[in-house]
Design a protein around this motif. Structure first.
Motif, PDB file in Angstrom:
ATOM      1  N   SER A  36       0.843  -1.200   0.000  1.00  0.00           N
ATOM      2  CA  SER A  36       0.000   0.000   0.000  1.00  0.00           C
ATOM      3  C   SER A  36       0.875   1.246   0.000  1.00  0.00           C
ATOM      4  O   SER A  36       2.083   1.178   0.200  1.00  0.00           O
ATOM      5  CB  SER A  36      -0.913  -0.012   1.228  1.00  0.00           C
ATOM      6  OG  SER A  36      -0.150   0.083   2.415  1.00  0.00           O
ATOM      7  N   GLY A  41      -4.241   3.384   2.256  1.00  0.00           N
ATOM      8  CA  GLY A  41      -4.281   1.973   1.877  1.00  0.00           C
ATOM      9  C   GLY A  41      -4.393   1.723   0.382  1.00  0.00           C
ATOM     10  O   GLY A  41      -4.582   0.583  -0.046  1.00  0.00           O
ATOM     11  N   VAL A  67      -1.704   8.472   7.519  1.00  0.00           N
ATOM     12  CA  VAL A  67      -1.123   7.645   8.584  1.00  0.00           C
ATOM     13  C   VAL A  67       0.029   6.850   7.972  1.00  0.00           C
ATOM     14  O   VAL A  67      -0.126   6.233   6.921  1.00  0.00           O
ATOM     15  CB  VAL A  67      -2.154   6.666   9.198  1.00  0.00           C
ATOM     16  CG1 VAL A  67      -1.532   5.926  10.388  1.00  0.00           C
ATOM     17  CG2 VAL A  67      -3.406   7.398   9.635  1.00  0.00           C
ATOM     18  N   VAL A  68       1.185   6.869   8.650  1.00  0.00           N
ATOM     19  CA  VAL A  68       2.402   6.280   8.079  1.00  0.00           C
ATOM     20  C   VAL A  68       2.315   4.765   7.955  1.00  0.00           C
ATOM     21  O   VAL A  68       1.838   4.080   8.862  1.00  0.00           O
ATOM     22  CB  VAL A  68       3.621   6.631   8.950  1.00  0.00           C
ATOM     23  CG1 VAL A  68       4.887   6.077   8.336  1.00  0.00           C
ATOM     24  CG2 VAL A  68       3.738   8.114   9.117  1.00  0.00           C
ATOM     25  N   ASN A  69       2.803   4.275   6.841  1.00  0.00           N
ATOM     26  CA  ASN A  69       2.927   2.845   6.571  1.00  0.00           C
ATOM     27  C   ASN A  69       4.144   2.311   7.352  1.00  0.00           C
ATOM     28  O   ASN A  69       5.286   2.705   7.114  1.00  0.00           O
ATOM     29  CB  ASN A  69       3.133   2.662   5.056  1.00  0.00           C
ATOM     30  CG  ASN A  69       3.179   1.223   4.630  1.00  0.00           C
ATOM     31  OD1 ASN A  69       3.558   0.350   5.395  1.00  0.00           O
ATOM     32  ND2 ASN A  69       2.792   0.979   3.387  1.00  0.00           N
TER      33      ASN A  69
ATOM     34  N   MET B  62       1.430   4.441  13.484  1.00  0.00           N
ATOM     35  CA  MET B  62       1.674   3.815  12.183  1.00  0.00           C
ATOM     36  C   MET B  62       0.578   2.802  11.869  1.00  0.00           C
ATOM     37  O   MET B  62      -0.092   2.315  12.771  1.00  0.00           O
ATOM     38  CB  MET B  62       3.032   3.107  12.189  1.00  0.00           C
ATOM     39  CG  MET B  62       4.199   4.056  12.380  1.00  0.00           C
ATOM     40  SD  MET B  62       5.795   3.251  12.170  1.00  0.00           S
ATOM     41  CE  MET B  62       6.361   3.173  13.854  1.00  0.00           C
ATOM     42  N   ARG B  63       0.445   2.487  10.580  1.00  0.00           N
ATOM     43  CA  ARG B  63      -0.520   1.466  10.184  1.00  0.00           C
ATOM     44  C   ARG B  63       0.219   0.317   9.519  1.00  0.00           C
ATOM     45  O   ARG B  63       1.318   0.493   8.979  1.00  0.00           O
ATOM     46  CB  ARG B  63      -1.575   2.032   9.222  1.00  0.00           C
ATOM     47  CG  ARG B  63      -1.044   2.941   8.137  1.00  0.00           C
ATOM     48  CD  ARG B  63      -2.108   3.291   7.116  1.00  0.00           C
ATOM     49  NE  ARG B  63      -1.941   2.442   5.953  1.00  0.00           N
ATOM     50  CZ  ARG B  63      -1.095   2.690   4.973  1.00  0.00           C
ATOM     51  NH1 ARG B  63      -0.334   3.760   4.993  1.00  0.00           N
ATOM     52  NH2 ARG B  63      -0.998   1.867   3.958  1.00  0.00           N
ATOM     53  N   ASP B  64      -0.366  -0.871   9.555  1.00  0.00           N
ATOM     54  CA  ASP B  64       0.239  -2.004   8.877  1.00  0.00           C
ATOM     55  C   ASP B  64       0.102  -1.813   7.367  1.00  0.00           C
ATOM     56  O   ASP B  64      -0.805  -1.121   6.902  1.00  0.00           O
ATOM     57  CB  ASP B  64      -0.433  -3.312   9.306  1.00  0.00           C
ATOM     58  CG  ASP B  64      -0.015  -3.709  10.716  1.00  0.00           C
ATOM     59  OD1 ASP B  64       1.109  -3.310  11.125  1.00  0.00           O
ATOM     60  OD2 ASP B  64      -0.803  -4.366  11.410  1.00  0.00           O
ATOM     61  N   ASP B  65       1.008  -2.444   6.644  1.00  0.00           N
ATOM     62  CA  ASP B  65       1.018  -2.298   5.184  1.00  0.00           C
ATOM     63  C   ASP B  65      -0.090  -3.140   4.563  1.00  0.00           C
ATOM     64  O   ASP B  65       0.161  -4.200   4.002  1.00  0.00           O
ATOM     65  CB  ASP B  65       2.397  -2.711   4.655  1.00  0.00           C
ATOM     66  CG  ASP B  65       2.499  -2.551   3.147  1.00  0.00           C
ATOM     67  OD1 ASP B  65       1.769  -1.705   2.593  1.00  0.00           O
ATOM     68  OD2 ASP B  65       3.311  -3.274   2.532  1.00  0.00           O
ATOM     69  N   GLU B  66      -1.308  -2.665   4.697  1.00  0.00           N
ATOM     70  CA  GLU B  66      -2.445  -3.397   4.137  1.00  0.00           C
ATOM     71  C   GLU B  66      -3.208  -2.529   3.163  1.00  0.00           C
ATOM     72  O   GLU B  66      -3.394  -1.343   3.387  1.00  0.00           O
ATOM     73  CB  GLU B  66      -3.381  -3.844   5.267  1.00  0.00           C
ATOM     74  CG  GLU B  66      -2.897  -5.133   5.913  1.00  0.00           C
ATOM     75  CD  GLU B  66      -3.529  -5.356   7.276  1.00  0.00           C
ATOM     76  OE1 GLU B  66      -4.509  -4.652   7.604  1.00  0.00           O
ATOM     77  OE2 GLU B  66      -3.029  -6.233   8.009  1.00  0.00           O
ATOM     78  N   ARG B  67      -3.672  -3.175   2.099  1.00  0.00           N
ATOM     79  CA  ARG B  67      -4.432  -2.427   1.100  1.00  0.00           C
ATOM     80  C   ARG B  67      -5.864  -2.230   1.554  1.00  0.00           C
ATOM     81  O   ARG B  67      -6.470  -3.124   2.124  1.00  0.00           O
ATOM     82  CB  ARG B  67      -4.429  -3.175  -0.231  1.00  0.00           C
ATOM     83  CG  ARG B  67      -3.137  -3.012  -0.965  1.00  0.00           C
ATOM     84  CD  ARG B  67      -3.196  -3.673  -2.319  1.00  0.00           C
ATOM     85  NE  ARG B  67      -1.831  -3.742  -2.853  1.00  0.00           N
ATOM     86  CZ  ARG B  67      -1.432  -4.573  -3.793  1.00  0.00           C
ATOM     87  NH1 ARG B  67      -2.291  -5.410  -4.341  1.00  0.00           N
ATOM     88  NH2 ARG B  67      -0.189  -4.564  -4.214  1.00  0.00           N
ATOM     89  N   ARG B  68      -6.373  -1.038   1.252  1.00  0.00           N
ATOM     90  CA  ARG B  68      -7.803  -0.768   1.441  1.00  0.00           C
ATOM     91  C   ARG B  68      -8.323  -0.359   0.074  1.00  0.00           C
ATOM     92  O   ARG B  68      -7.560   0.106  -0.769  1.00  0.00           O
ATOM     93  CB  ARG B  68      -8.000   0.393   2.436  1.00  0.00           C
ATOM     94  CG  ARG B  68      -7.277   0.195   3.760  1.00  0.00           C
ATOM     95  CD  ARG B  68      -8.203  -0.156   4.913  1.00  0.00           C
ATOM     96  NE  ARG B  68      -9.280   0.796   5.121  1.00  0.00           N
ATOM     97  CZ  ARG B  68      -9.253   1.756   6.058  1.00  0.00           C
ATOM     98  NH1 ARG B  68      -8.179   1.924   6.807  1.00  0.00           N
ATOM     99  NH2 ARG B  68     -10.297   2.542   6.235  1.00  0.00           N
TER     100      ARG B  68
END
Ligand SMILES: [Zn+2]
Lengths: 503, 100
Positions: A36, A41, A67-69, B62-68
């Motif tokens: 992403s 995302g 929001v940072v990846n 931070m967010r996990d590397d997931e597609r939305r």
């Protein structure tokens, strides 16, 4: 496309080297292979329909929050560690303001005076000599969108009437790696720059953070260069060359700029501080944006993103998980494979060869044979097709299979080349090709013996020489037998038969 | 006065805002008042207090590397003043190399 020509005056490279010292600086953007984008995302996958990988965040619409990846931050830290950098215990993102339609927010989120990684060092080897490339920083930022210029000459910005923007790439994570001034490269500056790019490519691949394909823009290089008259210490005015999309063009573009600047300075002129574009087809640079006026990006801390403070534990955990670095791997494989320095230099000098040979060896092939096929027959095929070795439609396991057929005596080297060509042409597996094309060498001793007899009869004078002890004359008879057998014979066995019959 | 009409003119140019000389003359003193008000923070916060950029003491969000799912392109283009070929249409870009 019309090939353009350049009217730049150039000084002979050797003369520039006698009169000036070269100072280089390289800014390299690595496009990270995350799933992403950096702040949202949306998919980073290539080739979607225009603007189908966009959302309010990557378009910077009011009310949206980035929001940072985490994977991107982790990748940046791992890149920093691999470059021998310090990792900042605390750092922020910054807004870099500029107006250009490829940036939908009118600013790029980047890092300014607080990069996540800084003060590294890359050690390289060019033609057996060691060079050091000091690293200033590696920081995180985001990619821009793509523009389509309409109304002028095809796709060109000059004379266009308007532009159409696709923001699928906007917000894809990038890591920018900036060197300190690189000095002391002597006459090898352009080669050192090329070796550095090759090192970065191998490094990001080993880390698995990017495929590092320059031709696809996953690794982009802006090459700065300036000249200093020998004996002086004040830095000269530098130019920055963009659009350098291959290892070869990094070297060629720098060499061109060095020769151009040499001629300007020798003619009493002044090098203009500017961005120049590398023209791949013509092999020259052209003047672009003037950089005489310092740009004013009005950086300030990004208010929408909180600081990043990687813990010591996290950093050490990432450090412990780093893969073997390319230089270490090369040294290990050279010793495992017992290649001479010269043999290894050829391997290192051919893009992708090291990994392909490694995979071929892993599939059971002897290292020397794997090296031979990839660097001769297959390198030639890649050259002819204008592609990289790894893009040839042949798998390392198939190369190993061809070599197995050679060692089993099923085919000889010459037939092996035919088989490789056929695999590349999509005719299937080596074994199937040998079977379907009837390429196997004739192991029928009767047929072989008959062909040898016929060759002896047709060349009595040669046969007489061999009878008289001149066994080196056997080559002519082997050739004659091979011709009769359509190349499908084991030359060693033919030789044995000839000697046996004539002694 | 710390902020001159020339400063404001330069900022307006960088922000791509067109201002008449009359507007410049009017805005410069107003901005100056705002800057002075902000500068008064300096009287309270001394050298030993680092400047802050965020109101909340948070780090590592931070967010996990997931597609939305992305938004439909039509929805994203709806707010654009002009479009073409499913892309945002923008006026001619003046490249510096145009001018030579
Ligand atoms: Zn998005």
């Amino acid at each position: 496309m019309s090939v353009q020509y350049s009217s730049d005056e150039l000084m002979d490279y050797d003369e520039v080297m006698e009169r000036f010292d070269v100072v280089l600086g390289l800014e390299v953007h690595v496009e990270l292979g995350t799933r992403s984008k950096m702040w949202c995302g949306c998919s980073t996958e290539f080739g979607g329909e225009p603007n189908t990988h966009t959302c309010p965040v990557c378009l910077g619409l009011p009310g949206s929050l980035p929001v940072v990846n985490k994977k991107a931050v982790e990748s940046a830290i791992r890149i920093g560690l691999s470059l021998g950098c310090e990792i900042a215990p605390w750092c922020r993102f910054a807004r870099k303001q500029y107006f250009y339609p490829d940036m939908p927010k009118n600013y790029q989120i980047s890092q300014y005076d607080e990069p996540i990684a800084f003060d590294g060092l890359v050690e390289l080897e060019v033609d057996g000599t060691g060079y050091e490339v000091p690293i200033e920083r590696a920081h995180m930022e985001e990619d821009a969108g793509k523009s389509l210029h309409v109304g002028g000459a095809t796709g060109r910005i000059q004379g266009s009437d308007h532009s159409l923007m696709d923001y699928n790439r906007a917000g894809v994570p990038l890591v920018e790696i900036v060197t300190k001034p690189i000095r002391g490269t002597g006459t090898k500056g352009p080669q050192v720059a090329r070796a550095y790019m090759a090192h970065l490519r191998d490094m990001v691949r080993a880390l698995g953070v990017s495929q590092g394909r320059m031709e696809q823009g996953q690794l982009r290089c802006d090459a700065n260069v300036s000249l200093m008259p020998k004996g002086t210490t004040e830095l000269g005015t530098r130019t920055e060359t963009k659009n350098v999309n291959s290892l070869r063009s990094v070297e060629a573009a720098l060499q061109y700029e060095i020769c151009r600047q040499g001629a300007v300075l020798a003619g009493g002129g002044r090098v203009k501080q500017e961005t120049r574009m590398w023209n791949e087809a013509g092999g020259f640079t052209t003047a672009g944006r003037s950089k005489e006026q310092a740009e004013d990006y009005r950086y300030f801390p990004e208010p929408d993103l909180v600081p990043i403070a990687p813990s010591r534990e996290w950093i050490e955990q990432l450090r412990a998980g780093l893969p073997e670095m390319p230089a270490v791997k090369r040294a290990r494989l050279q010793s495992e494979w017992s290649f001479s320095d010269l043999e290894m230099r050829d391997v290192n000098g051919t893009e992708g060869a090291l990994d392909l040979i490694e995979s071929t060896v892993a599939a059971g092939c002897a290292p020397a044979a794997a090296r031979k096929w990839w660097l001769t027959e297959l390198a030639r095929a890649a050259n002819e097709r204008g592609v990289l070795l790894e893009d040839l439609p042949i798998a390392p396991a198939q190369v190993a299979e061809v070599q197995r057929l050679v060692e089993a005596g099923t085919i000889n080297d010459k037939l092996a080349r035919t088989v490789l060509e056929a695999v590349l042409a999509g005719e299937g597996s080596p074994e199937r090709i040998v079977e379907e094309r009837g390429l196997a060498v004739v192991s029928d001793e009767g047929a072989l013996s008959a062909a040898v007899d016929a060759a002896i009869e047709a060349n009595p004078d040669v046969a007489e020489k061999i009878r008289g002890g001149k066994t080196q004359a056997a080559g002519a008879l082997i050739g004659a037998v091979m011709k009769r057998m359509g190349g499908r014979a084991d030359a060693r066995r033919v030789r044995e038969l000839i000697i046996a019959k004539l002694s | 006065m710390a902020l001159t009409p020339q400063d404001v003119s330069r900022l307006a140019e960088l922000a791509r805002i067109e201002l008449t000389p009359a507007e410049l003359a009017e805005i410069a003193p107003q901005l100056d008042v705002i800057l002075e008000a902000v500068a008064s923070v300096g009287q309270v916060a001394d050298q030993d207090i680092p400047p802050s950029s965020h109101a909340v003491p948070l780090t590592n969000v931070m967010r996990d590397d997931e597609r939305r799912d992305s938004w439909p392109a039509e929805a994203m283009l709806r707010g654009a003043p002009a479009q073409g070929q499913q892309r945002f249409r923008v006026p001619r870009i003046i490249d510096d190399s145009d001018a030579g």
